[in-house]
Design an enzyme around this catalytic site. Structure first.
Site, PDB file in Angstrom:
ATOM      1  N   LYS A  22     -19.203 -47.516 -14.081  1.00 22.89           N
ATOM      2  CA  LYS A  22     -19.784 -48.560 -15.253  1.00 22.89           C
ATOM      3  C   LYS A  22     -21.215 -48.898 -15.249  1.00 22.89           C
ATOM      4  O   LYS A  22     -21.963 -48.663 -16.248  1.00 22.89           O
ATOM      5  CB  LYS A  22     -18.849 -49.807 -14.797  1.00 22.89           C
ATOM      6  CG  LYS A  22     -19.524 -51.168 -15.720  1.00 22.89           C
ATOM      7  CD  LYS A  22     -18.631 -52.463 -15.411  1.00 22.89           C
ATOM      8  CE  LYS A  22     -19.348 -53.152 -14.195  1.00 22.89           C
ATOM      9  NZ  LYS A  22     -20.648 -53.904 -14.291  1.00 22.89           N
ATOM     10  N   ASN A  23     -22.041 -49.125 -14.020  1.00 29.14           N
ATOM     11  CA  ASN A  23     -23.304 -49.377 -14.165  1.00 29.14           C
ATOM     12  C   ASN A  23     -23.934 -48.235 -14.241  1.00 29.14           C
ATOM     13  O   ASN A  23     -25.236 -48.475 -14.614  1.00 29.14           O
ATOM     14  CB  ASN A  23     -23.651 -50.087 -12.800  1.00 29.14           C
ATOM     15  CG  ASN A  23     -22.952 -51.712 -12.681  1.00 29.14           C
ATOM     16  OD1 ASN A  23     -22.281 -51.991 -13.608  1.00 29.14           O
ATOM     17  ND2 ASN A  23     -23.156 -52.186 -11.651  1.00 29.14           N
ATOM     18  N   CYS A 118     -25.018 -66.049 -15.810  1.00 32.37           N
ATOM     19  CA  CYS A 118     -23.311 -65.740 -15.663  1.00 32.37           C
ATOM     20  C   CYS A 118     -23.088 -66.287 -14.464  1.00 32.37           C
ATOM     21  O   CYS A 118     -23.791 -67.135 -13.641  1.00 32.37           O
ATOM     22  CB  CYS A 118     -23.185 -64.145 -15.625  1.00 32.37           C
ATOM     23  SG  CYS A 118     -23.863 -63.475 -14.209  1.00 32.37           S
ATOM     24  N   ARG A 123     -29.804 -64.769 -13.593  1.00 35.30           N
ATOM     25  CA  ARG A 123     -29.993 -63.609 -13.943  1.00 35.30           C
ATOM     26  C   ARG A 123     -31.076 -63.470 -15.038  1.00 35.30           C
ATOM     27  O   ARG A 123     -31.013 -62.906 -16.110  1.00 35.30           O
ATOM     28  CB  ARG A 123     -28.700 -63.212 -14.636  1.00 35.30           C
ATOM     29  CG  ARG A 123     -27.370 -63.226 -13.949  1.00 35.30           C
ATOM     30  CD  ARG A 123     -27.369 -62.299 -12.599  1.00 35.30           C
ATOM     31  NE  ARG A 123     -27.292 -60.887 -13.060  1.00 35.30           N
ATOM     32  CZ  ARG A 123     -26.071 -60.153 -13.313  1.00 35.30           C
ATOM     33  NH1 ARG A 123     -25.138 -60.792 -13.334  1.00 35.30           N
ATOM     34  NH2 ARG A 123     -26.251 -58.892 -13.466  1.00 35.30           N
ATOM     35  N   ASP A 309     -22.205 -55.660  -4.790  1.00 40.77           N
ATOM     36  CA  ASP A 309     -20.913 -55.485  -5.441  1.00 40.77           C
ATOM     37  C   ASP A 309     -19.807 -55.238  -4.646  1.00 40.77           C
ATOM     38  O   ASP A 309     -18.774 -55.303  -5.285  1.00 40.77           O
ATOM     39  CB  ASP A 309     -21.274 -54.362  -6.605  1.00 40.77           C
ATOM     40  CG  ASP A 309     -22.404 -54.849  -7.521  1.00 40.77           C
ATOM     41  OD1 ASP A 309     -22.622 -53.979  -8.370  1.00 40.77           O
ATOM     42  OD2 ASP A 309     -22.711 -55.994  -7.630  1.00 40.77           O
ATOM     43  N   ARG A 401     -13.529 -55.640 -16.974  1.00 44.72           N
ATOM     44  CA  ARG A 401     -14.764 -55.507 -17.366  1.00 44.72           C
ATOM     45  C   ARG A 401     -15.105 -54.192 -16.289  1.00 44.72           C
ATOM     46  O   ARG A 401     -15.921 -53.397 -16.748  1.00 44.72           O
ATOM     47  CB  ARG A 401     -15.584 -56.649 -17.028  1.00 44.72           C
ATOM     48  CG  ARG A 401     -15.599 -57.746 -17.922  1.00 44.72           C
ATOM     49  CD  ARG A 401     -16.513 -58.641 -17.746  1.00 44.72           C
ATOM     50  NE  ARG A 401     -17.894 -58.236 -17.901  1.00 44.72           N
ATOM     51  CZ  ARG A 401     -19.056 -58.712 -17.642  1.00 44.72           C
ATOM     52  NH1 ARG A 401     -19.131 -60.116 -17.548  1.00 44.72           N
ATOM     53  NH2 ARG A 401     -20.227 -58.067 -17.977  1.00 44.72           N
TER      54      ARG A 401
END
Ligand code: EPZ
Length: 423
Positions: A22-23, A118, A123, A309, A401
């Site tokens: 994803k990243n 978030c 952030r 993460d 997500r």
């Protein structure tokens, strides 16, 4: 809203395919804005964040076609119609800020809504803006937007010395530098595999980059970039997440496409906890060596350190370890929201500021719990896999997500798990 119901069901066995990162994909997609030639990504993950980035690029006039059930993204920004990224899309996903560098570099101006915070932290994007200023850009923050303008002749190469490591700021600066006039040096650059993957893709497009994967990246700007086809690197966070399933439940699972070099620090901690990780020709085979895992201490750091993460998921494992573990979260200011939910399942966790002390218990008990952010949601599922009884995880939209087909992937190795509409 959907819920996921997990029931402790003993050891797991089988294979789990790991998707594209994803990243990595969220920075490779904005790279299409740097060139008028087509950029095609393969091995793209099917996730809601990818769909959000697609909508953002399309709102600028870029073409993005999701082919082969979303695993191929065929993109072109030949006929861009706007350089303004609106708040209503940007607020859904912070990674939207990654369109700023490419738009500024190619068109000399851009307006991008500030992403806002978030759940896991404020952030800010100050390091992104500092990087563009070092390349000669003028930045004006007003009405919630960053209004960026390059010098008349375009961005100029410069020295960007990051005061601390930022993945997104490194990605934004790297993309902008590819079209800046002259040489740009990024100092204290992030070293994540997703940065290396971005550099490989930009080089295929004609960029001149040296040093990716180290803390100093040098870029010689070029006049224009061409097109490319690029395969998105394996998702090391999804990989680490599924490696923890057999670690928590027992049994043996092979994570297809996994490579140790993506997660060396994480694998060292698994080894210390009593989990075996074996490289196979097709991935990583993971098994628990003995009856119970051992407590280990974890501190999150930029790559190649232990990934933030994977902190929530590792905590789920350590809740039933022999002994007491101390987890230090050094990257984000509020990333222990999974702790109160794990405590509802019987975990013994003390949180003080950025430190969580986990005293292992014999077994967790299933309970209704609530997902608060992407990685916290999957840590609750991992905890539920080995807990006694039923765990009901609500607000699983967080999960969508960053994880495709979680239920199917875990069911395929023997987990008792289903997704239902909220009762
Ligand atoms: C990326 O976020 C990832 N997201 C995050 O993954 C990941 O946790 C993070 O890197 C760290 O590895 C994507 O790649 C889309 P940072 P990013 O800039 O780039 C502060 C997930 O779960 N900071 O490295 O936003 C920041 O607040 C997500 O997949 C500033 O102060 O992370 C944080 O405390 C969550 N000013 C720290 O630096 C800035 O200008 C590291 O942030 C930028 C960052």
């Amino acid at each position: 809203m959907d819920q996921i119901i997990v029931t402790g069901n003993g050891p797991l066995s089988g294979q789990i395919p790991i998707a594209g990162a994803k990243n990595a994909c969220l920075t490779l997609m904005p790279a299409t804005l740097l060139s008028e030639e087509p950029l095609t990504l393969t091995n793209a993950p099917r996730l809601s964040d990818i769909r959000t980035m697609t909508l953002l690029l399309q709102s600028l006039g870029a073409e993005v076609q999701a082919l082969q059930d979303g695993q191929v993204l065929a993109m072109s920004s030949h006929d861009l119609t706007s350089t303004r990224a609106e708040y209503d899309i940007v607020r859904k996903m912070r990674a939207s800020i990654l369109v700023l560098g490419p738009l500024l570099a190619r068109f000399g101006h851009a307006e991008v809504s500030l992403p806002g915070g978030c759940a896991i932290g404020a952030r800010p994007v100050d390091l992104h803006l500092k990087a563009f200023e070092a390349m000669g850009a003028e930045l004006d923050l007003r009405d919630g937007y960053v209004h960026a303008k390059a010098p008349a002749g375009g961005l100029k190469g410069g020295i960007v010395d990051f005061p601390f490591v930022s993945v997104g700021a490194t990605e934004n600066a790297l993309m902008a530098a590819t079209l800046a006039k002259g040489t740009t040096v990024l100092k204290n650059a992030a070293r994540e595999p997703e940065i290396v993957d971005l550099a490989h893709c930009l080089r295929k497009m004609g960029a001149q980059i040296d040093g990716e994967g180290t803390s100093e990246i040098t870029v010689q700007g070029v006049d224009r970039l061409g097109g490319a086809t690029h395969r998105v690197v394996t998702d090391r966070i999804e990989l680490g997440t599924y490696m923890l399933a057999p670690a928590i439940c027992g049994g043996e699972v092979e994570c297809l496409g996994g490579k140790i070099e993506l997660l060396a620090a994480f694998c060292e901690k698994l080894d210390a906890a009593g989990i075996s990780v074996e490289e196979t020709p097709t991935g990583l085979k993971v098994a628990r060596k003995s009856g119970r895992v051992s407590a280990v201490d974890v501190t999150t750091e930029p790559f190649p350190g232990f990934p933030t993460d994977l902190q929530a998921q590792m905590m789920a494992l350590l809740c039933t370890a022999e002994g007491t573990s101390v987890l230090e979260e050094k990257i984000f200011e509020n990333r222990f929201m999974h702790a109160p939910e794990l405590i509802r399942m019987g975990a013994k966790i003390d949180v003080h500021g950025g430190t969580a002390t986990v005293k292992g218990v014999d077994r967790l008990r299933g309970a209704p719990v609530m997902a608060t952010d992407l990685r916290a949601s999957v840590s609750l599922i991992l905890a539920g896999l080995a807990a006694e009884g039923e765990t009901i995880v609500s607000r699983v939209y967080h999960l969508d997500r960053g994880y495709e087909h979680v239920v199917r992937k875990l069911e395929s190795v023997g987990a008792k798990i289903e997704r239902v509409k909220e009762q």
